[in-house]
Design an enzyme around this catalytic site. Sequence first.
Site, PDB file in Angstrom:
ATOM      1  N   ASP A  64       1.043   2.514   8.374  1.00 38.46           N
ATOM      2  CA  ASP A  64      -0.158   1.800   7.958  1.00 38.46           C
ATOM      3  C   ASP A  64       0.158   0.470   7.277  1.00 38.46           C
ATOM      4  O   ASP A  64       0.406   0.402   6.078  1.00 38.46           O
ATOM      5  CB  ASP A  64      -1.035   2.665   7.034  1.00 38.46           C
ATOM      6  CG  ASP A  64      -2.464   2.143   6.964  1.00 38.46           C
ATOM      7  OD1 ASP A  64      -2.681   0.956   7.271  1.00 38.46           O
ATOM      8  OD2 ASP A  64      -3.365   2.919   6.610  1.00 38.46           O
ATOM      9  N   THR A  69      -4.353   0.365  -3.524  1.00 38.68           N
ATOM     10  CA  THR A  69      -4.900   1.646  -3.965  1.00 38.68           C
ATOM     11  C   THR A  69      -4.894   1.631  -5.492  1.00 38.68           C
ATOM     12  O   THR A  69      -3.853   1.357  -6.094  1.00 38.68           O
ATOM     13  CB  THR A  69      -4.025   2.798  -3.433  1.00 38.68           C
ATOM     14  OG1 THR A  69      -4.059   2.768  -2.002  1.00 38.68           O
ATOM     15  CG2 THR A  69      -4.504   4.141  -3.931  1.00 38.68           C
ATOM     16  N   ASP A  81       0.826  -1.219   0.000  1.00 42.42           N
ATOM     17  CA  ASP A  81       0.000   0.000   0.000  1.00 42.42           C
ATOM     18  C   ASP A  81       0.855   1.263   0.000  1.00 42.42           C
ATOM     19  O   ASP A  81       0.577   2.214   0.732  1.00 42.42           O
ATOM     20  CB  ASP A  81      -0.963   0.004   1.186  1.00 42.42           C
ATOM     21  CG  ASP A  81      -2.120   0.997   0.964  1.00 42.42           C
ATOM     22  OD1 ASP A  81      -2.393   1.334  -0.208  1.00 42.42           O
ATOM     23  OD2 ASP A  81      -2.740   1.419   1.950  1.00 42.42           O
ATOM     24  N   LYS A 133       2.090   4.794  -1.070  1.00 41.42           N
ATOM     25  CA  LYS A 133       1.538   6.025  -1.658  1.00 41.42           C
ATOM     26  C   LYS A 133       1.947   7.167  -0.732  1.00 41.42           C
ATOM     27  O   LYS A 133       2.323   6.923   0.431  1.00 41.42           O
ATOM     28  CB  LYS A 133       0.013   5.952  -1.780  1.00 41.42           C
ATOM     29  CG  LYS A 133      -0.721   5.651  -0.485  1.00 41.42           C
ATOM     30  CD  LYS A 133      -2.201   5.446  -0.728  1.00 41.42           C
ATOM     31  CE  LYS A 133      -2.898   4.977   0.537  1.00 41.42           C
ATOM     32  NZ  LYS A 133      -4.311   4.660   0.317  1.00 41.42           N
ATOM     33  N   ASN A 151       0.864   7.360   2.956  1.00 43.40           N
ATOM     34  CA  ASN A 151       1.393   6.416   3.948  1.00 43.40           C
ATOM     35  C   ASN A 151       2.875   6.639   4.252  1.00 43.40           C
ATOM     36  O   ASN A 151       3.556   5.747   4.765  1.00 43.40           O
ATOM     37  CB  ASN A 151       1.154   4.973   3.490  1.00 43.40           C
ATOM     38  CG  ASN A 151      -0.300   4.573   3.630  1.00 43.40           C
ATOM     39  OD1 ASN A 151      -1.061   5.237   4.326  1.00 43.40           O
ATOM     40  ND2 ASN A 151      -0.696   3.504   2.964  1.00 43.40           N
TER      41      ASN A 151
END
Length: 701
Positions: A535, A554, A517, A519, A522
């Site tokens: 996260d 995502t 994840d 991005k 985060n």
Amino acid sequence: MQTFTCLNDAPCELCGVLISFVAMEKQLEDLKQQLEKQCLINKELQRQNKELEERLKEKENLVQQLHNQYHDLEFPSTDNENEPEFRKSRAAVIASEPIPETSEIIRNRVKKTASETNLIVKAIQKNDFLSRLDDEQIAMMVDLLMTSKYKPGEEVIKEGSEGNSMYIVAAGELVVTQAGRNLRNLTSGDVFGELAILYNCKRTATVKAKTAVHLWCMERQTYRTIITNKSKKKREQLMGFLKTSRTLKDLNDVQLSKIIDSMEEVKYQDKDVIVQEGAEGNTFYIILKGEVLVTKNVNGHQKQIRRMGKGDHFGEQALIREVLRTATCAADGPVTCFSIDKEVFEETIPVEHLELFDDSRMMQEAQAPEKLNPSSTLRFKDLVPVLYQEGRFQGDPVTLGVGGFGRVELMTTLNHGTYYAMKRVGKKHIVAKRQEEHMLFEKKILKAIQCDFIVRLYGAFKDTRYIYMVMEFCGGGEIWTKLKEVGRFDESIAVFCTACVVEAYAYLHKKSIMYRDLKPENLMLDVKGYVKLVDFGFAKELVRGEKTYSFVGTPEYMAPEIIKNQGHDFAVDFWSLGILIFELLVGSPPFSSSEPQKIYAKILDGVLKYPPYLSEAAKSIISKLCRPRSGQRLGNTKNGIKDVRHHRWFSSMNWHKLRMSQLDAPTMRLIRKGPCYINFDRFPQDQTKAEEEFSGWDRDF
């Protein structure tokens, strides 16, 4: 006109006056005529202006509609005013849904006529997302589509409800509305609701039968089973084929899996020559479908040596030494092969000893007991919220972030010694979204991690309504917030941020943990400007050489293999690293749209378009990290993450000093000075209270 004649030769005074009067009368007449003419012209101009205004308004409305519909236009290559827009909103996330990966399809098949099959296939082929399915997957979809009928006025989909099925209109007409406004009509051959077969999402519009309607429909679990089972079987089949190769027989499953990840599917028509006798060999082939004739030149004539079919392979010697082809291989009818060329193979497997890792050593590393964080004396009852000291939220508790799975609040201790970021998630929400295992695993990972590039967990608590994770507070704020403030980062900042992520990846991958994840949302900055990963809700442990088939992440950052349900591994983290570099340097990810299915279609097309200001080194590392075939990605070849560190884009990076926190972070100029929460967006207080939940899933939390 009446004329006057003087009695004497000289004109009298009266005559002069009369002449002047007559001249003035003529001028007034002329002026009157000019005014009347001008009035007519003005009226015509006003009419034309009104008409132009109406046409201009129509065009503006049309342009606005087109802009709304195609807001994700590609970048032009030169005009600076048309550079890609910066991303202004947070990316949505899709949590993995625990649909059984091994489930079999038990529903009765509905037979279709030739015309029905043709309608379904055409509908699939014209759909942005579904058109990427291969022939076999499309055939399975056609076979398993169920039928349903609706009467006029009946709702098929309700806006705001959770979606589970996609539909193809077989006959009849439906109307699509959003917030009571008509959007469009659907007729035979139209597809709708297709996002629901990928993941659990809320419907964005209502679809109602206008006439009696006949639909073909498919549920998410059926679709997932089709794609997942096919991918698994194909992978097992390829693994079996590779194990029969004399050249590759000593390779272990992990190495063979990497070869499969690097192979490309190629199709040939009848009589196409795949390999030419006497030509230099550099490619290895496995036949997936069809037959191949092998012939050799004997006294000027082509003599058939043998016929090869599904599972047979040829050209393997070309992978390990310079050879000339000793025979010609040509397609006998349509043929599909899986192929890998020598250059890619050498990047994947060290040819000199044909061994990628020592399995026993890797397993020992994976099973070694984790070092836990030093035992903490932190108690939940000692924590108190930090309050805003000024502004419209003055006196409210400070919220650092809000997401789909809870809030992060700023806390301190009673003696006000240290700040903490406390993640609070409603237990009822976790159960409703079936995320119990993810939450437990996130806690387990964070508790075990000892890495300067990953946020620390200091304590985990629970009550009847919430679970709480008390973590290290990173006072510099989110990279996402900083990127939004400045539009895009200078290359030196992007290099530094990405290097921190590479170090976090190296630590996690060594411990067999995928992150999944990545991005800007985060990534957090600490007070020294160093970047930390936060996260871990989508993280997963995975044994090297294995694949997982969950649809998670995502949308803008998802790798093609996740979207295709082909099975994925650590390579997805390197794909997302390439997307991150692009977004840090440009301000928005390379594949974006307001509609997720359009994002997925662009990712599967794989066309990267770079703005003119990107450096060659930046374009090089992005393109190598975002290779469609996971086995060919930078970071996922034989040298692993070392290849990422050694790329020329990182030529200015001193990796040892970075790991020792001895570099002056260029990100420091992004960090504002002021109250401890000054680098964060402000959020209103959450006045609602979650319902109590007593199922006991969090017994060990």
